[in-house]
Design a protein around this motif. Structure first.
Motif, PDB file in Angstrom:
ATOM      1  N   HIS A  68     -53.617 -11.947  31.126  1.00 33.48           N
ATOM      2  CA  HIS A  68     -52.313 -11.458  31.588  1.00 33.48           C
ATOM      3  C   HIS A  68     -51.774 -10.307  30.708  1.00 33.48           C
ATOM      4  O   HIS A  68     -51.197  -9.339  31.220  1.00 33.48           O
TER       5      HIS A  68
ATOM      6  N   HIS B 161     -50.761  -6.451  31.586  1.00 32.32           N
ATOM      7  CA  HIS B 161     -49.524  -5.712  31.269  1.00 32.32           C
ATOM      8  C   HIS B 161     -49.861  -4.322  30.707  1.00 32.32           C
ATOM      9  O   HIS B 161     -49.227  -3.331  31.048  1.00 32.32           O
TER      10      HIS B 161
ATOM     11  N   SER C 111     -42.880  -9.318  26.058  1.00 34.08           N
ATOM     12  CA  SER C 111     -42.600 -10.087  27.272  1.00 34.08           C
ATOM     13  C   SER C 111     -41.866 -11.364  26.891  1.00 34.08           C
ATOM     14  O   SER C 111     -41.413 -11.526  25.758  1.00 34.08           O
TER      15      SER C 111
ATOM     16  N   ASP D  39     -43.750  -9.060  35.623  1.00 29.36           N
ATOM     17  CA  ASP D  39     -45.008  -9.576  36.173  1.00 29.36           C
ATOM     18  C   ASP D  39     -45.258  -9.066  37.594  1.00 29.36           C
ATOM     19  O   ASP D  39     -44.378  -9.126  38.453  1.00 29.36           O
TER      20      ASP D  39
END
Ligand code: KG4
Ligand code: ZN
Length: 341
Positions: free
Chosen positions: A127, A131, A152, A309
């Motif tokens: 993930h 980003h 984040s 996201d």
């Protein structure tokens, strides 16, 4: 001047590699189709934010059930908006971690099912790596090395990237992530969830006058945000806050000053070509503004919808995985605490 006209058959063999990205690591159900890791053909995102807002934060059990309800319509929407059929796709990229186990499982299982049913190659994406790759959707040419500031809800990392898929973590938070600190500060100030956008909005009417502490952690590139949050809590408990706008502005400035200073220092030290911003906190206007004005090195910032996201960033990253021959089998599993490097 020569004008070269290519035969039509040449255009027929120029193929774009279209990747379907799937992202369900937290509380957004997202799917996207991206061509050649840079052109977004569709990017629908089903947010659960209103469902979780009434609890003041994400309830993992509720999140995974909501993903189950929304994932198929969101994938169908991504395919329809991109005007593609399964046969047009070159592969599927899905977030495998880090994130909430139950949430990740929904995306990974749908990706595996689609891969099996349509004979499409599959790749699992980190993930955080996703980003970073939101920056490849900005239309800029990116030269390595770069330094990425990933900020984040779960992470605050300074990462040196020397090439595609080549990461060295230079600094990270020792306690709260930047987004987590924004969320906690907003709760202390009674501004609701998610805290980042609420603090930013309220801070516009205030000034940085509370002298909240900055945790410089001299000699390291690490961060710490729990001290500033506790300092704010003490002021609220002591009845010393007369203006929530000044409190929000002071908190925001304390967090962002440290983020910008450390990112610029690391960028200079490693003589990078670009600074890339990534993660939900990267949509903060003050962070974008201060980083751009403090750095002599070009700063790239994805548009706000690509900072929080989304699945376009996962598809973009997946494209580079496939280019490097990184594929996964149907035994691909979720890793809730997956690390970047
Ligand atoms: O990347 P993201 O969407 O999800 C995670 O992977 O965590 O980041 C969400 C985090 C939340 O903590 C939210 O409060 C923060 O990003 N955030 C912001 C802003 N927009 C979102 N923080 C500060 N300013 C913003 N404008
Ligand atoms: Zn995220």
């Amino acid at each position: 001047m020569f004008i070269i006209t290519l035969p039509a058959s040449i255009y027929a063999i120029i193929q774009y590699m279209k990747i379907l990205g799937i992202e369900t690591s937290c509380d957004e159900t997202a799917a996207a189709v991206v061509a050649d890791g840079e052109s977004i053909l569709s990017n629908p995102i089903a947010s659960q934010v209103e469902i979780h807002a009434r609890y003041g934060g994400i309830v993992p059990e509720v999140a995974s059930r909501q993903h189950v309800l929304t994932i198929i319509p969101v994938v169908e929407q991504a395919m329809t908006e991109a005007k593609v059929s399964w046969g047009d796709l070159g592969g599927i990229a899905v977030t495998r971690g880090p994130g909430l186990a139950g949430s990740l499982l929904v995306g990974v299982n749908v990706a595996k099912a689609v891969s099996l049913a349509h004979g499409l190659p599959l790749t699992g994406v980190n993930h955080l790596e996703g980003h970073i790759y939101a920056n490849w959707l900005t239309g800029h040419i990116i030269d390595f090395p770069v330094v990425c500031l990933i900020v984040s809800g779960g992470h605050s990392d300074l990462v040196l990237m020397r090439g595609h898929g080549d990461y060295v973590v230079i600094g990270r938070t020792r306690d709260d992530a930047a987004g987590e600190a924004f969320d906690k500060a907003a709760r202390i100030l009674g501004l609701g969830y998610p805290g980042g956008p609420a603090i930013e909005r309220v801070a516009r009417g205030g000034t940085d006058c509370l002298n909240l502490p900055r945790a410089w952690l001299k000699g390291t590139s690490d961060f710490s945000f729990s001290g500033v949050k506790t300092a704010l809590l003490r002021l609220v408990e002591g009845g010393k806050i007369s203006s929530p706008a000044d409190a929000a502005a002071s908190f925001q400035a304390a967090v962002i000053e440290v983020l910008v200073n450390k990112a610029v220092t690391v960028a200079k030290e490693y003589r990078v070509r670009h600074i890339l911003l990534a993660g939900g906190v990267a949509s903060n206007g003050l962070l974008r503004q201060w980083l751009a004005s403090d750095s002599t090195i070009p700063v790239l910032v994805p548009e706000p919808i690509l900072c929080t996201d989304n699945a376009a960033m996962i598809a973009a990253c997946g494209y580079y995985h496939f280019q490097a021959g990184k594929k996964d089998g149907l035994d691909l599993d979720v890793i809730p605490s997956l690390k970047l490097a």
